[in-house]
Design an enzyme around this catalytic site. Structure first.
Site, PDB file in Angstrom:
ATOM      1  N   GLY A  13       0.809  -1.381  -0.026  1.00 29.11           N
ATOM      2  CA  GLY A  13      -0.080  -0.018   0.202  1.00 29.11           C
ATOM      3  C   GLY A  13       0.815   1.009  -0.253  1.00 29.11           C
ATOM      4  O   GLY A  13       0.579   2.017  -0.779  1.00 29.11           O
ATOM      5  N   LYS A  14       1.773   1.184   0.908  1.00 30.75           N
ATOM      6  CA  LYS A  14       2.685   2.404   1.017  1.00 30.75           C
ATOM      7  C   LYS A  14       3.576   2.620  -0.378  1.00 30.75           C
ATOM      8  O   LYS A  14       3.602   3.700  -0.575  1.00 30.75           O
ATOM      9  CB  LYS A  14       4.000   2.177   2.086  1.00 30.75           C
ATOM     10  N   ASP A  70       8.772   6.211   8.616  1.00 29.53           N
ATOM     11  CA  ASP A  70       8.205   5.835   9.956  1.00 29.53           C
ATOM     12  C   ASP A  70       7.087   6.712  10.584  1.00 29.53           C
ATOM     13  O   ASP A  70       6.915   7.638  10.098  1.00 29.53           O
ATOM     14  CB  ASP A  70       9.574   5.954  11.153  1.00 29.53           C
ATOM     15  N   SER A  71       6.216   5.723  11.234  1.00 25.40           N
ATOM     16  CA  SER A  71       4.902   6.638  11.340  1.00 25.40           C
ATOM     17  C   SER A  71       4.326   5.868  12.808  1.00 25.40           C
ATOM     18  O   SER A  71       4.581   4.776  13.165  1.00 25.40           O
ATOM     19  CB  SER A  71       4.000   6.385  10.271  1.00 25.40           C
ATOM     20  N   GLY A 153      -4.410  -0.562  11.625  1.00 29.70           N
ATOM     21  CA  GLY A 153      -3.819  -0.111  12.813  1.00 29.70           C
ATOM     22  C   GLY A 153      -5.028   0.800  13.980  1.00 29.70           C
ATOM     23  O   GLY A 153      -5.824   0.118  14.192  1.00 29.70           O
ATOM     24  N   LYS A 175      -8.919   9.279   2.460  1.00 27.02           N
ATOM     25  CA  LYS A 175      -7.821   9.034   3.809  1.00 27.02           C
ATOM     26  C   LYS A 175      -6.496   9.322   2.912  1.00 27.02           C
ATOM     27  O   LYS A 175      -5.563  10.235   3.375  1.00 27.02           O
ATOM     28  CB  LYS A 175      -7.664   7.484   4.241  1.00 27.02           C
ATOM     29  N   HIS A 180      -1.516  11.937   7.464  1.00 27.20           N
ATOM     30  CA  HIS A 180      -0.245  12.257   7.775  1.00 27.20           C
ATOM     31  C   HIS A 180       0.819  11.724   6.771  1.00 27.20           C
ATOM     32  O   HIS A 180       1.548  12.526   6.246  1.00 27.20           O
ATOM     33  CB  HIS A 180       0.278  11.618   9.134  1.00 27.20           C
TER      34      HIS A 180
HETATM   35  P1  IMP Z   1       4.825   2.025  10.297  1.00 21.99           P
HETATM   36  O1  IMP Z   1       5.789   2.266  10.875  1.00 21.99           O
HETATM   37  O2  IMP Z   1       3.944   3.183   9.144  1.00 21.99           O
HETATM   38  O3  IMP Z   1       4.082   0.578   9.738  1.00 21.99           O
HETATM   39  O4  IMP Z   1       3.290   2.133  11.484  1.00 21.99           O
HETATM   40  C1  IMP Z   1       3.434   1.737  12.583  1.00 21.99           C
HETATM   41  C2  IMP Z   1       2.233   1.819  13.464  1.00 21.99           C
HETATM   42  O5  IMP Z   1       1.544   2.968  13.627  1.00 21.99           O
HETATM   43  C3  IMP Z   1       1.134   0.991  12.635  1.00 21.99           C
HETATM   44  O6  IMP Z   1       1.456  -0.383  12.771  1.00 21.99           O
HETATM   45  C4  IMP Z   1      -0.054   1.201  13.216  1.00 21.99           C
HETATM   46  O7  IMP Z   1      -0.410   0.637  14.379  1.00 21.99           O
HETATM   47  C5  IMP Z   1       0.075   2.873  13.432  1.00 21.99           C
HETATM   48  N1  IMP Z   1      -0.153   3.615  12.422  1.00 21.99           N
HETATM   49  C6  IMP Z   1       0.748   4.417  11.199  1.00 21.99           C
HETATM   50  N2  IMP Z   1      -0.232   5.032  10.401  1.00 21.99           N
HETATM   51  C7  IMP Z   1      -1.382   4.657  10.676  1.00 21.99           C
HETATM   52  C8  IMP Z   1      -2.536   4.858   9.859  1.00 21.99           C
HETATM   53  O8  IMP Z   1      -2.661   5.861   8.883  1.00 21.99           O
HETATM   54  N3  IMP Z   1      -3.629   4.445  10.448  1.00 21.99           N
HETATM   55  C9  IMP Z   1      -3.878   3.590  11.490  1.00 21.99           C
HETATM   56  N4  IMP Z   1      -2.600   3.344  12.017  1.00 21.99           N
HETATM   57  C10 IMP Z   1      -1.459   3.833  11.842  1.00 21.99           C
END
Ligand code: IMP
Length: 199
Positions: A13-14, A70-71, A153, A175, A180
């Site tokens: 998806g990313k 990273d998120s 998430g 979305k 973000h």
């Molecule tokens: P990642 O590092 O982008 O894979 O995200 C780390 C974690 O942050 C994910 O496993 C989710 O728990 C949460 N997260 C990040 N972005 C989102 C989003 O757009 N929706 C919901 N949870 C998110």
């Protein structure tokens, strides 16, 4: 010949989102899995440190430029938790358990302000001393109960005041315009253009 940029993510998806927003005929994005890059150990203490660790790891193993992200979710009343530990808040038990833990920790709290954060990093090479760094934020609240079936998430628990719904109730196209990640990507694109990496 297009410039090859490694994407330090294996999330499909990313990948397609990055391709769609930043991609053009001059750059070819290749996921790191295709180049046999081993996963980095994300032992940073902030989103930006972890994104740099991932981008540097991809550069190091490929000798190519790389983009990493990273998120996570930051809750103001919890001093930013779950933050960089968002995906493993309930010790690796998965999204449902993470949401349940968050609901439990937030029980009885009135300040429910929260935001999703995304950091994107571009590095020319593994020793790049000036990585390009972009931030994207999506402001909302931790809801009192989950709603919606879409996303992943914390989407079921993330209430978006401007749209009067939970993130998991949004169509993915909507979305992807307001999130973000969308904001961080748009900012990274502008920086890549400013530095003439993209035209
Ligand atoms: P990642 O590092 O982008 O894979 O995200 C780390 C974690 O942050 C994910 O496993 C989710 O728990 C949460 N997260 C990040 N972005 C989102 C989003 O757009 N929706 C919901 N949870 C998110």
């Amino acid at each position: 010949m297009p410039t090859i940029v490694v994407l330090a993510t294996s999330n499909a998806g990313k990948l397609s989102e990055i391709q769609r927003i930043v991609g053009n005929s001059e750059v070819e994005f290749v996921p790191q899995s295709q180049l046999k890059v081993p996963d980095a150990i994300e032992d940073g203490l902030s989103f930006v440190e972890n994104a740099i660790i991932k981008a540097r790891n991809a550069c190091h193993h490929t000798n190519l430029p790389a983009i990493a992200d990273d998120s996570g979710l930051e809750v103001a009343a919890l001093r930013g938790a779950p933050g960089i530990y968002s995906s493993r808040y309930a010790d690796g038990a998965g999204d449902l358990a993470n949401n349940e833990k968050l609901l439990q920790v937030m029980e009885g709290r009135h300040d429910r302000a929260a935001r999703f954060v995304c950091v994107m990093v571009y590095m020319h090479h593994a020793e790049d001393p000036t990585p390009l760094i972009s931030y994207g934020f999506w402001e909302g609240q931790v809801a009192n109960r989950p709603a919606g079936e879409n996303g992943f998430g914390y989407d079921p628990l993330f209430y978006v005041p401007e749209l009067n719904c939970h993130s998991a109730e949004l169509d993915s196209a909507v979305k992807n315009r307001v999130s973000h990640r969308a904001k961080a990507l748009a900012n990274l694109k502008a920086q890549l253009e400013q530095h003439k990496i993209l035209t």
